[in-house]
Design a protein around this motif. Structure first.
Motif, PDB file in Angstrom:
ATOM      1  N   ALA A   1       1.308   5.551   5.344  1.00 15.75           N
ATOM      2  CA  ALA A   1       1.495   4.126   5.052  1.00 15.75           C
ATOM      3  C   ALA A   1       2.869   3.653   5.508  1.00 15.75           C
ATOM      4  CB  ALA A   1       1.321   3.887   3.554  1.00 15.75           C
TER       5      ALA A   1
ATOM      6  N   SER B   1       0.878  12.732   1.697  1.00 16.90           N
ATOM      7  CA  SER B   1       0.410  12.454   3.057  1.00 16.90           C
ATOM      8  C   SER B   1       0.119  10.973   3.242  1.00 16.90           C
ATOM      9  CB  SER B   1      -0.847  13.285   3.346  1.00 16.90           C
ATOM     10  OG  SER B   1      -1.377  12.979   4.613  1.00 16.90           O
ATOM     11  N   ARG B   2      -0.507  10.340   2.237  1.00 18.30           N
ATOM     12  CA  ARG B   2      -0.827   8.915   2.317  1.00 18.30           C
ATOM     13  C   ARG B   2       0.450   8.070   2.311  1.00 18.30           C
ATOM     14  NH1 ARG B   2      -6.187   7.391   0.969  1.00 18.30           N
ATOM     15  NH2 ARG B   2      -7.556   9.155   1.425  1.00 18.30           N
TER      16      ARG B   2
ATOM     17  N   ARG C   1       0.836  -1.200   0.000  1.00 16.63           N
ATOM     18  CA  ARG C   1       0.000   0.000   0.000  1.00 16.63           C
ATOM     19  C   ARG C   1       0.877   1.259   0.000  1.00 16.63           C
ATOM     20  NH1 ARG C   1      -3.534  -1.485   3.457  1.00 16.63           N
ATOM     21  NH2 ARG C   1      -5.136  -1.984   1.901  1.00 16.63           N
TER      22      ARG C   1
ATOM     23  N   TRP D   1      -4.592  16.187  -4.946  1.00 15.73           N
ATOM     24  CA  TRP D   1      -4.079  14.826  -4.894  1.00 15.73           C
ATOM     25  C   TRP D   1      -2.562  14.769  -4.794  1.00 15.73           C
ATOM     26  CZ3 TRP D   1      -6.846  11.274  -3.103  1.00 15.73           C
ATOM     27  CH2 TRP D   1      -8.239  11.285  -3.290  1.00 15.73           C
TER      28      TRP D   1
ATOM     29  N   TRP E   1       0.884   4.059  -3.061  1.00 13.00           N
ATOM     30  CA  TRP E   1       0.690   5.495  -2.888  1.00 13.00           C
ATOM     31  C   TRP E   1       1.886   6.286  -3.412  1.00 13.00           C
ATOM     32  CZ3 TRP E   1      -3.494   8.012  -2.646  1.00 13.00           C
ATOM     33  CH2 TRP E   1      -4.629   7.480  -2.023  1.00 13.00           C
TER      34      TRP E   1
ATOM     35  N   GLU F   1      -2.322  15.181  -1.005  1.00 20.18           N
ATOM     36  CA  GLU F   1      -2.922  14.017  -0.367  1.00 20.18           C
ATOM     37  C   GLU F   1      -2.085  12.765  -0.594  1.00 20.18           C
ATOM     38  OE1 GLU F   1      -5.836  11.835   1.802  1.00 20.18           O
ATOM     39  OE2 GLU F   1      -5.337  13.970   1.642  1.00 20.18           O
TER      40      GLU F   1
ATOM     41  N   SER G   1       1.573   9.056  -6.278  1.00 18.67           N
ATOM     42  CA  SER G   1       2.133  10.399  -6.111  1.00 18.67           C
ATOM     43  C   SER G   1       3.092  10.746  -7.239  1.00 18.67           C
ATOM     44  CB  SER G   1       2.858  10.496  -4.766  1.00 18.67           C
ATOM     45  OG  SER G   1       1.948  10.380  -3.693  1.00 18.67           O
TER      46      SER G   1
END
Length: 280
Positions: A273, A268-269, A238, A262, A242, A265, A246
């Motif tokens: 993760a 950040s994800r 995961r 995005w 991400w 975001e 990105s």
């Protein structure tokens, strides 16, 4: 696509279907990004229209769909009234698919896991020359490391994505013995709830890797219902997914709607993760 290119893409999709004997009175844009999905009515066909630079991807997707239909996989089917191939018109690659009317909205984690099991089983029944997931990671890594392709990426964020892509790709690919064909990007947007049941779409991302790479695209609860899944590996996949997401958002020519949101975001994800894996 920009308005002028979108108009040309719509006309190419309409004209192609019409010349093949399908009745097309109107074309409804369902999705518009680097390629377009159109619902053609009243023949009720889904046309996927991509710039000619994506011809190889479109041809690969049609071949994947054709092979999976032979083993009754839970995937969207090509339009049966025409020859199953990619058509070229006005610098676009056009493929024609069955249109499925969506039903309902929420997909229960147990149902999501079940369709994964059935899809992975079907994928094990076909022989297909597909890239390894690490090949896709390598493309994303080149984008991140090329300042001309991602000029707005800060040095610190560039280092974060570069280290995550290279480090996790190497770590995850160590155990290749368990690799198999995968969907590649089976996120909720690529799983339709239809009268025929749950069906995966967007098959051009088919690749080889561990089943956990697919599971990492789904909501977190799904993996808990997939027997035999390595949950630590799902978390690492995961974070890698991400990081790839990105990388695409920071490309100079990325056209994703609400891209600025995005971009932030996605980073950040990635950090969240990595923290979940103990790698932050």
């Amino acid at each position: 696509m920009e308005p002028l290119e979108l108009h040309r893409a719509v006309e190419a999709g309409r004209a192609t279907a019409s010349e093949l004997g399908l009745q097309v009175d109107d074309a409804i844009v369902i999705h518009n990004s680097d390629r377009v999905a159109l619902r053609l009515v009243p023949c009720d066909v889904l046309a996927r229209v991509a710039p000619l630079g994506h011809l190889a991807d479109s041809e690969f997707e049609v071949e994947v769909a054709r092979r999976l239909a032979e083993v009754d996989a839970p995937v969207a089917e090509l339009e049966r009234r025409v020859e199953p191939r990619v058509h070229v018109r006005d610098a676009f690659a056009i493929s024609l698919w069955t249109y499925y009317e969506p039903v309902g909205s929420e997909i229960a984690p147990t149902d999501y896991a079940d369709v994964f099991v059935r899809h992975h089983a079907a994928l094990r029944q076909i022989d297909l020359d597909a890239p390894h997931f690490t090949d896709r990671v390598a493309v994303a890594l080149r984008e991140v490391n090329d300042r001309e392709q991602s000029p707005e990426l800060t040095d610190s964020d560039r280092a974060l994505l570069s280290d995550t892509l290279s480090g996790l790709s190497a770590a995850i690919s160590i155990g290749k013995a368990a690799d198999q064909l995968l969907h590649g990007e089976p996120h909720p947007g690529n799983l339709l709830n239809t009268r025929r049941g749950l069906l995966f779409v967007d098959l051009a991302t088919c690749c080889r890797g561990p089943i956990e790479f697919d599971l990492a695209h789904a909501p977190e609860d799904v993996g808990k219902h997939y027997a035999g899944a390595d949950h630590d590996l799902v978390h690492r996949c995961r974070a890698l997914n991400w990081a790839m997401f990105s990388a695409w958002r920071w490309r100079r020519d990325d056209q994703m709607p609400d891209r600025d949101h995005w971009r932030a975001e996605g980073l950040s994800r990635v950090r969240a993760a990595l923290d979940r894996c103990g790698l932050g």
